[in-house]
Design a protein around this motif. Structure first.
Motif, PDB file in Angstrom:
ATOM      1  N   VAL A  71      83.749 -80.729-104.873  1.00 61.42           N
ATOM      2  CA  VAL A  71      84.039 -81.401-103.604  1.00 61.42           C
ATOM      3  C   VAL A  71      84.300 -80.355-102.518  1.00 61.42           C
ATOM      4  O   VAL A  71      83.780 -80.450-101.395  1.00 61.42           O
ATOM      5  CB  VAL A  71      85.260 -82.341-103.742  1.00 61.42           C
ATOM      6  CG1 VAL A  71      85.658 -82.898-102.380  1.00 61.42           C
ATOM      7  CG2 VAL A  71      84.944 -83.472-104.702  1.00 61.42           C
ATOM      8  N   GLN A  72      85.099 -79.353-102.860  1.00 57.36           N
ATOM      9  CA  GLN A  72      85.390 -78.300-101.889  1.00 57.36           C
ATOM     10  C   GLN A  72      84.113 -77.591-101.437  1.00 57.36           C
ATOM     11  O   GLN A  72      83.909 -77.347-100.246  1.00 57.36           O
ATOM     12  CB  GLN A  72      86.351 -77.275-102.505  1.00 57.36           C
ATOM     13  CG  GLN A  72      87.776 -77.780-102.665  1.00 57.36           C
ATOM     14  CD  GLN A  72      88.682 -76.724-103.265  1.00 57.36           C
ATOM     15  OE1 GLN A  72      88.305 -76.021-104.198  1.00 57.36           O
ATOM     16  NE2 GLN A  72      89.893 -76.614-102.746  1.00 57.36           N
ATOM     17  N   SER A 166      93.029 -77.651 -98.525  1.00 58.28           N
ATOM     18  CA  SER A 166      94.414 -77.419 -98.951  1.00 58.28           C
ATOM     19  C   SER A 166      94.917 -78.569 -99.821  1.00 58.28           C
ATOM     20  O   SER A 166      95.609 -78.346-100.826  1.00 58.28           O
ATOM     21  CB  SER A 166      95.305 -77.251 -97.728  1.00 58.28           C
ATOM     22  OG  SER A 166      96.649 -77.062 -98.106  1.00 58.28           O
ATOM     23  N   ALA A 167      94.557 -79.807 -99.444  1.00 61.83           N
ATOM     24  CA  ALA A 167      94.960 -80.968-100.250  1.00 61.83           C
ATOM     25  C   ALA A 167      94.327 -80.912-101.634  1.00 61.83           C
ATOM     26  O   ALA A 167      94.964 -81.239-102.647  1.00 61.83           O
ATOM     27  CB  ALA A 167      94.568 -82.258 -99.540  1.00 61.83           C
ATOM     28  N   ILE A 168      93.089 -80.473-101.695  1.00 59.09           N
ATOM     29  CA  ILE A 168      92.420 -80.346-102.994  1.00 59.09           C
ATOM     30  C   ILE A 168      93.057 -79.232-103.815  1.00 59.09           C
ATOM     31  O   ILE A 168      93.210 -79.349-105.038  1.00 59.09           O
ATOM     32  CB  ILE A 168      90.914 -80.093-102.803  1.00 59.09           C
ATOM     33  CG1 ILE A 168      90.258 -81.303-102.132  1.00 59.09           C
ATOM     34  CG2 ILE A 168      90.236 -79.818-104.145  1.00 59.09           C
ATOM     35  CD1 ILE A 168      88.795 -81.113-101.807  1.00 59.09           C
ATOM     36  N   ASP A 169      93.447 -78.159-103.153  1.00 66.76           N
ATOM     37  CA  ASP A 169      94.163 -77.078-103.851  1.00 66.76           C
ATOM     38  C   ASP A 169      95.418 -77.618-104.532  1.00 66.76           C
ATOM     39  O   ASP A 169      95.748 -77.240-105.667  1.00 66.76           O
ATOM     40  CB  ASP A 169      94.540 -75.965-102.877  1.00 66.76           C
ATOM     41  CG  ASP A 169      93.342 -75.117-102.473  1.00 66.76           C
ATOM     42  OD1 ASP A 169      92.329 -75.142-103.194  1.00 66.76           O
ATOM     43  OD2 ASP A 169      93.422 -74.445-101.429  1.00 66.76           O
ATOM     44  N   ASP A 170      96.137 -78.491-103.830  1.00 64.23           N
ATOM     45  CA  ASP A 170      97.364 -79.078-104.397  1.00 64.23           C
ATOM     46  C   ASP A 170      97.047 -79.921-105.625  1.00 64.23           C
ATOM     47  O   ASP A 170      97.770 -79.869-106.636  1.00 64.23           O
ATOM     48  CB  ASP A 170      98.071 -79.932-103.345  1.00 64.23           C
ATOM     49  CG  ASP A 170      98.638 -79.106-102.202  1.00 64.23           C
ATOM     50  OD1 ASP A 170      98.824 -77.887-102.394  1.00 64.23           O
ATOM     51  OD2 ASP A 170      98.880 -79.675-101.118  1.00 64.23           O
ATOM     52  N   LEU A 171      95.979 -80.700-105.555  1.00 65.05           N
ATOM     53  CA  LEU A 171      95.581 -81.515-106.710  1.00 65.05           C
ATOM     54  C   LEU A 171      95.193 -80.634-107.899  1.00 65.05           C
ATOM     55  O   LEU A 171      95.554 -80.918-109.045  1.00 65.05           O
ATOM     56  CB  LEU A 171      94.398 -82.415-106.337  1.00 65.05           C
ATOM     57  CG  LEU A 171      94.719 -83.639-105.478  1.00 65.05           C
ATOM     58  CD1 LEU A 171      93.427 -84.331-105.052  1.00 65.05           C
ATOM     59  CD2 LEU A 171      95.602 -84.608-106.240  1.00 65.05           C
ATOM     60  N   GLN A 172      94.479 -79.572-107.616  1.00 62.59           N
ATOM     61  CA  GLN A 172      94.087 -78.661-108.689  1.00 62.59           C
ATOM     62  C   GLN A 172      95.301 -77.970-109.305  1.00 62.59           C
ATOM     63  O   GLN A 172      95.347 -77.735-110.520  1.00 62.59           O
ATOM     64  CB  GLN A 172      93.100 -77.625-108.155  1.00 62.59           C
ATOM     65  CG  GLN A 172      91.719 -78.206-107.852  1.00 62.59           C
ATOM     66  CD  GLN A 172      90.766 -77.174-107.290  1.00 62.59           C
ATOM     67  OE1 GLN A 172      91.155 -76.322-106.474  1.00 62.59           O
ATOM     68  NE2 GLN A 172      89.520 -77.214-107.706  1.00 62.59           N
ATOM     69  N   ALA A 173      96.287 -77.659-108.478  1.00 62.80           N
ATOM     70  CA  ALA A 173      97.512 -77.040-108.999  1.00 62.80           C
ATOM     71  C   ALA A 173      98.229 -78.002-109.950  1.00 62.80           C
ATOM     72  O   ALA A 173      98.776 -77.585-110.985  1.00 62.80           O
ATOM     73  CB  ALA A 173      98.433 -76.648-107.841  1.00 62.80           C
ATOM     74  N   THR A 262      87.595 -70.874-108.251  1.00 64.99           N
ATOM     75  CA  THR A 262      88.253 -69.984-107.288  1.00 64.99           C
ATOM     76  C   THR A 262      87.248 -69.049-106.634  1.00 64.99           C
ATOM     77  O   THR A 262      87.298 -68.809-105.410  1.00 64.99           O
ATOM     78  CB  THR A 262      89.344 -69.162-107.990  1.00 64.99           C
ATOM     79  OG1 THR A 262      90.317 -70.041-108.563  1.00 64.99           O
ATOM     80  CG2 THR A 262      90.025 -68.213-107.023  1.00 64.99           C
ATOM     81  N   ALA A 263      86.325 -68.522-107.436  1.00 68.99           N
ATOM     82  CA  ALA A 263      85.308 -67.620-106.898  1.00 68.99           C
ATOM     83  C   ALA A 263      84.470 -68.319-105.825  1.00 68.99           C
ATOM     84  O   ALA A 263      84.218 -67.764-104.744  1.00 68.99           O
ATOM     85  CB  ALA A 263      84.417 -67.106-108.021  1.00 68.99           C
ATOM     86  N   VAL A 264      84.054 -69.544-106.109  1.00 62.99           N
ATOM     87  CA  VAL A 264      83.244 -70.297-105.144  1.00 62.99           C
ATOM     88  C   VAL A 264      84.052 -70.650-103.900  1.00 62.99           C
ATOM     89  O   VAL A 264      83.580 -70.506-102.774  1.00 62.99           O
ATOM     90  CB  VAL A 264      82.675 -71.572-105.808  1.00 62.99           C
ATOM     91  CG1 VAL A 264      81.994 -72.462-104.767  1.00 62.99           C
ATOM     92  CG2 VAL A 264      81.702 -71.211-106.909  1.00 62.99           C
ATOM     93  N   ARG A 265      85.260 -71.116-104.127  1.00 62.61           N
ATOM     94  CA  ARG A 265      86.134 -71.516-103.003  1.00 62.61           C
ATOM     95  C   ARG A 265      86.373 -70.356-102.055  1.00 62.61           C
ATOM     96  O   ARG A 265      86.256 -70.489-100.827  1.00 62.61           O
ATOM     97  CB  ARG A 265      87.463 -72.017-103.575  1.00 62.61           C
ATOM     98  CG  ARG A 265      88.618 -72.100-102.588  1.00 62.61           C
ATOM     99  CD  ARG A 265      88.638 -73.414-101.875  1.00 62.61           C
ATOM    100  NE  ARG A 265      89.933 -73.681-101.272  1.00 62.61           N
ATOM    101  CZ  ARG A 265      90.303 -73.297-100.059  1.00 62.61           C
ATOM    102  NH1 ARG A 265      89.482 -72.593 -99.292  1.00 62.61           N
ATOM    103  NH2 ARG A 265      91.494 -73.621 -99.589  1.00 62.61           N
ATOM    104  N   GLN A 266      86.683 -69.183-102.589  1.00 63.95           N
ATOM    105  CA  GLN A 266      86.980 -68.031-101.747  1.00 63.95           C
ATOM    106  C   GLN A 266      85.719 -67.475-101.088  1.00 63.95           C
ATOM    107  O   GLN A 266      85.759 -67.026 -99.935  1.00 63.95           O
ATOM    108  CB  GLN A 266      87.678 -66.949-102.572  1.00 63.95           C
ATOM    109  CG  GLN A 266      89.034 -67.361-103.104  1.00 63.95           C
ATOM    110  CD  GLN A 266      90.022 -67.691-101.998  1.00 63.95           C
ATOM    111  OE1 GLN A 266      89.960 -67.142-100.901  1.00 63.95           O
ATOM    112  NE2 GLN A 266      90.940 -68.607-102.278  1.00 63.95           N
TER     113      GLN A 266
END
Length: 407
Positions: A71-72, A166-173, A262-266
């Motif tokens: 999604v990200q 950022s919201a997706i980051d929270d869900l992944q955490a 993480t690699a793709v996101r960054q």
């Protein structure tokens, strides 16, 4: 004799003894032993069933994490395509503008699928879907617009994108925290305590029966005790099987998924910083710091999964931002928009393709390990049930033998 006969029935010389209570006690012992073994078996069966349920959720964690990463990426790609559309001066029906809308639609579909597969995330994903809709509206405004209108819409969309990411980051955490819990990685103390207590009950019954029968060992109760011990061994073996599968799926494979995402996101973030710089014709210290942080994070995660080097990507970035710094927007845009196999976007896409393949493999393995373990746990479950029934029958039969002797 005549006198005795005339007096009626002769008087009893000894008192009539009270009926023996031993048969009644033995019957109660039969019920106690049967219940003790069956309770231990029920607890063992419940533990194994719970292990199977826990393992069923394991692959969902890796799959859900990977899906949220998709999604990200889809939303970031939509932003990149919309920016390209503006730089190229396309209409609303242009190739890049249409592709951007397709990526947003894909992201929406993935959000719906994520909510379907894990209902416990549905509330957060519903809110996420609303944010994606607002982001999509801003991109639609930018598509086909020109000049200040397009840039303003893209700026708003990029700001909204950061909030969504950022919201997706929270869900992944949250998923990562759940994955690290592994509630059945160790032997369940409650189940062990129950079985030990039931062993104590059998031992007490054996002692009581030994006093009544004057025999030290009752074969039936010995069989019941052996069944309880085997129940304990079977439960521990089942938990070890589940723990190994859980570790392989939740630790090893989940880590691969996290690294790839993480690699793709960054890398998407680094690419967006450069694309925005070309659009705004500005490259300052803040943009440089943001790019450096994202590039370093992408490289670190990529090395962990052997995704290849990003040095060519960094070289292309340097050429693009150098042109921006020198006030050469034409060269900067042409380098950014190049479709050459070694160009900025092509290098990033090749890296992301490797990351996606790594993630897909990890998700598949994360599902296979628990699936195999769940099948093996069926065997443990059947053995547990058979042991409980056999132990109960043996205990009742052993006491029944003593009961027949009294009768």
């Amino acid at each position: 004799m005549t006198q005795l006969a005339g007096a009626g029935a002769p008087a009893t010389e000894f008192p009539v003894p009270a009926p023996s209570r031993s048969p009644q006690l033995l019957r109660r012992l039969q019920a106690v032993i049967a219940l003790a073994v069956l309770i231990a078996g029920a607890v063992g069966a419940w533990v194994i069933a719970d292990l199977r349920d826990d393992l069923a959720s394991v692959p969902n964690l890796a799959q859900q994490y990977a899906r949220l990463g998709q999604v990200q990426h889809a939303l970031s790609t939509a932003n990149d395509l919309a920016t390209r559309s503006v730089l190229l001066g396309e209409s609303a029906s242009g190739t890049n503008a249409t592709a951007a809308a397709t990526q947003v639609a894909r992201a929406n579909g993935l959000v719906v699928q994520a909510a379907t597969d894990r209902p416990q995330d549905a509330a957060a994903l519903t809110a996420l879907g609303q944010e994606v809709l607002q982001y999509s509206t801003s991109l639609t405004v930018a598509a086909g617009a020109s000049g200040t209108t397009a840039r303003s819409a893209l700026t708003a969309a990029t700001s909204q994108l950061e909030e969504v990411l950022s919201a997706i980051d929270d869900l992944q955490a949250e998923l990562a925290t759940e994955a690290s819990a592994r509630p059945w990685s160790q032997t369940s103390p409650g189940a062990v305590i129950v079985i030990v207590v039931m062993l104590g009950v059998v031992g007490w019954a054996s002692w009581l029966l030994a006093r009544l029968s004057h025999r030290a060992v009752n074969p039936g109760l010995a069989g019941a005790a052996a069944a309880l011990l085997l129940l304990l061994v079977t439960g521990v073996a089942a938990q070890n099987t589940a723990a190994q599968a859980s570790v392989a799926s939740r630790d090893t494979e989940f880590t691969h998924v996290v690294n790839a995402a993480t690699a793709v996101r960054q890398l998407d973030t680094a690419q967006r910083v450069v694309t925005t710089a070309v659009l705004d014709q500005t490259w300052d210290s803040d943009a440089e710091a943001a790019y450096a942080a994202a590039y370093k994070a992408a490289s670190t995660a990529g090395r962990a999964e052997d995704l290849g080097s990003l040095s060519r990507f960094d070289t292309q970035q340097a050429a693009i931002t150098d042109a921006v710094s020198k006030g050469d927007p034409k060269t900067a845009a042409s380098t950014l928009l190049s479709d050459d196999a070694k160009a900025f976007r092509a290098v990033a896409d090749a890296f992301r393709d490797k990351a996606e393949a790594t993630s897909d493999t990890a998700v598949a393995t994360a599902a296979d390990e628990p699936r195999a373990a769940r099948s093996e746990l069926v065997f443990h479950l059947v053995v547990t049930i058979l042991l409980a029934v056999a132990g109960a029958v043996a205990g009742v039969g052993g006491i029944a033998r003593r009961l027949r002797e009294y009768q």
